[in-house]
Design an enzyme around this catalytic site. Sequence first.
Site, PDB file in Angstrom:
ATOM      1  N   THR A 183      15.051   5.401  -0.454  1.00 22.93           N
ATOM      2  CA  THR A 183      13.724   4.464   0.025  1.00 22.93           C
ATOM      3  C   THR A 183      12.846   5.394   0.880  1.00 22.93           C
ATOM      4  OG1 THR A 183      14.801   3.505   2.104  1.00 22.93           O
ATOM      5  CG2 THR A 183      14.876   2.328  -0.074  1.00 22.93           C
ATOM      6  N   LYS A 184      13.258   6.391   1.382  1.00 20.60           N
ATOM      7  CA  LYS A 184      12.791   7.179   2.548  1.00 20.60           C
ATOM      8  C   LYS A 184      11.328   7.735   2.015  1.00 20.60           C
ATOM      9  CE  LYS A 184      15.695   5.952   5.585  1.00 20.60           C
ATOM     10  NZ  LYS A 184      16.546   4.856   5.002  1.00 20.60           N
ATOM     11  N   ASN A 185      10.778   8.366   3.133  1.00 22.00           N
ATOM     12  CA  ASN A 185       9.362   8.774   2.998  1.00 22.00           C
ATOM     13  C   ASN A 185       9.353  10.174   2.076  1.00 22.00           C
ATOM     14  OD1 ASN A 185       8.523   6.744   4.564  1.00 22.00           O
ATOM     15  ND2 ASN A 185       7.637   7.661   5.978  1.00 22.00           N
TER      16      ASN A 185
END
Length: 372
Positions: A183-185
């Site tokens: 889910t991270k950037n």
Amino acid sequence: MEATRRATFLSFQPPAITEAEIEAVAETLRSGWLTTGPRTAELEARMRDYLEARHVLAVSSCTAALHLSLVALGVGPGDEVITTSITWPATANVIVHCGATPVFADVREDTLNIDPARAAELVTARTKAIVPVDLYGQPADLEELAVLGLPVVEDAAHAAEARYRGRKVGTIADVTCLSLYATKNIAAGEGGLIATDRDDLAETLDDLRVMRRGHGALYDIAVPGYKANLSDVLAAIALVQLDKVEQHAAIRARHVALYDEGIADLDGVEAVGRDARDVHANHLYVVRVTFADRDDVQRALADENIGTSIHFLPVHSLSAYRDRLAPHQPELPVTERAGAEVLSLPLSPAHSDDDVRDAIAALRRVHARLSG
Ligand SMILES: Cc1ncc(COP(=O)(O)O)c(C=O)c1O
């Protein structure tokens, strides 16, 4: 405002994966390098430039990054490490993995980041390090924390793009740990990065992250290391995601502005604060819900086909921690109130502006139904 519920479920935070990432994985598999190799080295080099840091080491997760950093700083049994409780449990778990005790400081009411004054009150002769979290993408108060004179391991899992007072996150703390989780950037599925300007720590971390193999039939190891290296398959995905980091940041910034405008007049819905002096990484858009019970609001949004999440339930209230708190662990009133109010709204570069408008419209309907 749309009067009816959204027809399809809006996922909370889907990854923004395209043919470019798929092709990069296929190419890596064709190359014959499955484990740590040239793509991991390229990712480290590119992240060194991006984070403006002297060293970047790729590892298997941010959890591993945090753990190895504490080990490299010599944190062990009997030591205390100050951190916050409104975080993913990994931040505290790694302290326990070292045999040390996490001591939770309360957070600032506005940003929910560690309150430096509360942290200062908790320093004892046993305190070995401090682990501030850049919650939701807002850098912690790194200057005020540096004054405490303790090694700082920054949990920047949410904060790849962040700047603190103009300086890139990754160059300020002794060690900065980032996540490449799905889910991270910058999302590779799994993975982590350690940035540091300290040569001594970089060398120790390099020994710790993987057991080195020798060049011939013989081999030796300097320390009993871990197995926390990153695979080239994942590094290949991260490299493509890094190419798109600015483009994705621009989409998320636009969505944050839509939310800010869309909730501005709703009583009992307030976005968690940001410090205008910093660049916020916009990893999460989190509101504090006080017009009704947060869990009821989350359920009502799910009925509206809007996925949300909670970041985070206070770690000290979870089963694993209730019986292992430091004897001088203070009450955490700000953390506990926030833990009952925070709600993360859908935010992903995979979402369209209309997806965000749907989420806002649904929240407004839920607000009209449940408030008062
Ligand atoms: C604040 C924070 N710290 C640490 C982690 C751990 O990251 P990873 O899943 O890469 O181990 C997460 C993961 O979600 C996180 O949100």
